[in-house]
Write a protein that holds these residues in place. Structure first.
Motif, PDB file in Angstrom:
ATOM      1  N   GLN A  69      -5.241   1.639  -6.256  1.00 54.48           N
ATOM      2  CA  GLN A  69      -4.710   0.355  -5.808  1.00 54.48           C
ATOM      3  C   GLN A  69      -3.255   0.186  -6.236  1.00 54.48           C
ATOM      4  OE1 GLN A  69      -6.437  -1.775  -3.760  1.00 54.48           O
ATOM      5  NE2 GLN A  69      -4.402  -2.659  -3.539  1.00 54.48           N
ATOM      6  N   ASP A  73      -0.138  -0.264  -3.662  1.00 53.61           N
ATOM      7  CA  ASP A  73       0.699  -1.468  -3.742  1.00 53.61           C
ATOM      8  C   ASP A  73       2.165  -1.112  -3.975  1.00 53.61           C
ATOM      9  OD1 ASP A  73      -1.580  -2.971  -3.374  1.00 53.61           O
ATOM     10  OD2 ASP A  73      -1.765  -3.562  -5.487  1.00 53.61           O
ATOM     11  N   ARG A  76       3.640   0.656  -0.728  1.00 55.54           N
ATOM     12  CA  ARG A  76       3.837  -0.330   0.343  1.00 55.54           C
ATOM     13  C   ARG A  76       4.987  -1.276   0.008  1.00 55.54           C
ATOM     14  NH1 ARG A  76      -0.163   0.178   4.044  1.00 55.54           N
ATOM     15  NH2 ARG A  76      -2.083   1.155   3.328  1.00 55.54           N
TER      16      ARG A  76
END
Length: 148
Positions: A69, A73, A76
């Protein structure tokens, strides 16, 4: 025509215009190619930066799920900050590898980012096709990080 007639002929007026008509499109095309290659290189740098950010964020996570994750994150976020529109963004599951150094073994985390960008965005709007750019980075997991 006699020699006297050839001597009275005006100089080659208009030859500069013909030369310009031939050379200017070639120079403009060369400039556009250079600009396009520069855009592709710059976007490749953004993909590499996203991989670096993802690997660094994953190296700070406490769990494999948290690492995935965090890597997604961070990657992106880089694309969002740089305004790079990936039509197909793939961020691999961070993998961990041991590395042996003088003082013992270190753990690293590897992240790979694959981004497909439309050529219309990179070069000329409306141009068909796409370019796939890949970036990969390894970051050392801090062995002295706190547990909580």
């Amino acid at each position: 025509m006699s020699r006297a007639g050839a001597a009275r002929r005006p100089p080659d007026s208009g030859s500069v215009a013909v030369e310009a008509a031939i050379l200017v499109p070639a120079v403009v095309a060369l400039a556009l190619i250079v600009a396009g290659v520069g855009r592709i290189q710059t976007t490749g740098g953004v993909v590499d930066a996203a991989a670096r950010a993802g690997a660094r964020a994953a190296s700070l996570a406490r769990t494999p799920e948290g690492a995935q994750q965090a890597a997604e994150d961070a990657a992106r976020g880089v694309f969002s900050e740089q305004h790079v529109p990936c039509t197909d963004l793939q961020i691999t599951q961070p993998s961990s590898d041991p590395v042996t150094v003088n003082n013992g073994a270190l753990q690293t985390v590897d992240v790979r980012v694959v981004c497909t960008v439309r050529l219309g965005w990179l070069l000329v709007d409306g141009m068909p096709g796409s370019k796939t750019l890949k970036g990969e980075f390894s970051s050392v997991i801090d062995r002295y990080r706190s547990a909580g």
